[in-house]
Design a protein around this motif. Structure first.
Motif, short mmCIF file in Angstrom:
data_model
loop_
_atom_site.label_atom_id
_atom_site.label_comp_id
_atom_site.label_asym_id
_atom_site.label_seq_id
_atom_site.Cartn_x
_atom_site.Cartn_y
_atom_site.Cartn_z
N ASN A 185 0.82 -1.21 0.00
CA ASN A 185 0.00 0.00 0.00
C ASN A 185 0.86 1.26 0.00
O ASN A 185 0.51 2.26 -0.63
CB ASN A 185 -0.95 0.01 1.19
N ILE A 186 1.99 1.24 0.71
CA ILE A 186 2.89 2.40 0.71
C ILE A 186 3.44 2.63 -0.69
O ILE A 186 3.46 3.75 -1.19
CB ILE A 186 4.01 2.22 1.75
N LEU A 187 3.87 1.54 -1.34
CA LEU A 187 4.38 1.66 -2.71
C LEU A 187 3.29 2.14 -3.66
O LEU A 187 3.51 3.03 -4.48
CB LEU A 187 4.94 0.31 -3.17
N TRP A 188 2.10 1.56 -3.53
CA TRP A 188 0.95 1.95 -4.36
C TRP A 188 0.63 3.43 -4.15
O TRP A 188 0.36 4.16 -5.10
CB TRP A 188 -0.26 1.09 -4.01
N LEU A 189 0.63 3.87 -2.89
CA LEU A 189 0.31 5.25 -2.56
C LEU A 189 1.28 6.22 -3.22
O LEU A 189 0.87 7.25 -3.76
CB LEU A 189 0.32 5.44 -1.05
N ALA A 199 -6.91 8.81 -5.49
CA ALA A 199 -7.68 9.22 -4.32
C ALA A 199 -8.06 10.69 -4.39
O ALA A 199 -9.19 11.06 -4.06
CB ALA A 199 -6.89 8.93 -3.05
N LEU A 200 -7.14 11.52 -4.83
CA LEU A 200 -7.43 12.95 -4.96
C LEU A 200 -8.54 13.19 -5.99
O LEU A 200 -9.47 13.95 -5.74
CB LEU A 200 -6.17 13.72 -5.35
N GLY A 201 -8.45 12.52 -7.13
CA GLY A 201 -9.49 12.66 -8.15
C GLY A 201 -10.84 12.19 -7.66
O GLY A 201 -11.86 12.86 -7.89
N SER A 202 -10.87 11.07 -6.96
CA SER A 202 -12.14 10.56 -6.44
C SER A 202 -12.71 11.48 -5.36
O SER A 202 -13.91 11.71 -5.31
CB SER A 202 -11.94 9.15 -5.86
N ALA A 203 -11.85 12.02 -4.51
CA ALA A 203 -12.32 12.93 -3.46
C ALA A 203 -12.87 14.22 -4.06
O ALA A 203 -13.90 14.74 -3.60
CB ALA A 203 -11.19 13.24 -2.49
N ILE A 204 -12.22 14.73 -5.09
CA ILE A 204 -12.73 15.94 -5.75
C ILE A 204 -14.08 15.68 -6.38
O ILE A 204 -15.01 16.49 -6.25
CB ILE A 204 -11.70 16.46 -6.78
N LEU A 205 -14.22 14.54 -7.08
CA LEU A 205 -15.53 14.20 -7.66
C LEU A 205 -16.58 14.00 -6.58
O LEU A 205 -17.74 14.38 -6.76
CB LEU A 205 -15.41 12.96 -8.54
N GLY A 206 -16.18 13.44 -5.44
CA GLY A 206 -17.11 13.30 -4.32
C GLY A 206 -17.61 14.64 -3.83
O GLY A 206 -18.80 14.82 -3.56
N LEU A 207 -16.71 15.61 -3.72
CA LEU A 207 -17.12 16.96 -3.30
C LEU A 207 -18.05 17.60 -4.33
O LEU A 207 -19.03 18.26 -3.96
CB LEU A 207 -15.89 17.83 -3.08
N VAL A 208 -17.75 17.41 -5.61
CA VAL A 208 -18.59 17.99 -6.67
C VAL A 208 -19.99 17.39 -6.62
O VAL A 208 -20.98 18.11 -6.70
CB VAL A 208 -17.94 17.77 -8.07
#
Length: 123
Positions: free
Chosen positions: A69-73, A81-90
């Protein structure tokens, strides 16, 4: 209600997004080194295609999962995650979009920690 939400989700872009994740998984699985990444892409495709009525369980995360997970992150996770969070806010701007926004937040968490996560039906 879950079925209606999933049908609306598929019509409003869930199918296209799931196909994108499947394509990414197939591309990752071409090489032996990319197979673990491909498996995670298939996990995301499963959740993205039919998200309502499913939850993600992180209780089986071991040492190997944490390291992966650290490598994936560092490589993929933060952007997804950032893209999904932004779409969640929208989506959460409107009352009608809140259930869809909550699904995007679920995707954001899974994009951060896909290794060791298990998708479970909540019925």
């Amino acid at each position: 209600m879950k079925v209606l939400g999933n049908i609306l989700w598929v019509i409003l872009g869930g199918l296209i997004m799931a196909l994108g994740w499947i394509l990414a998984g197939v591309i990752c699985c071409i090489t032996i080194i990319g197979i673990p990444l491909g498996i995670q892409a298939f996990k995301m495709a499963q959740l993205v295609f039919w998200p309502f009525g499913k939850t993600v369980d992180y209780s089986k995360m071991g040492t190997g999962s944490v390291l992966l997970n650290i490598l994936w992150l560092l490589i993929f996770g933060w952007g997804l995650a950032l893209g999904s969070a932004i779409l969640g806010l929208v989506y959460c701007i409107t009352i009608i979009g809140i259930p869809f926004g909550l699904q995007w937040f679920k995707f954001a968490k899974l994009a951060l920690l896909p290794f060791g996560a298990e998708i479970i039906d909540t019925r």
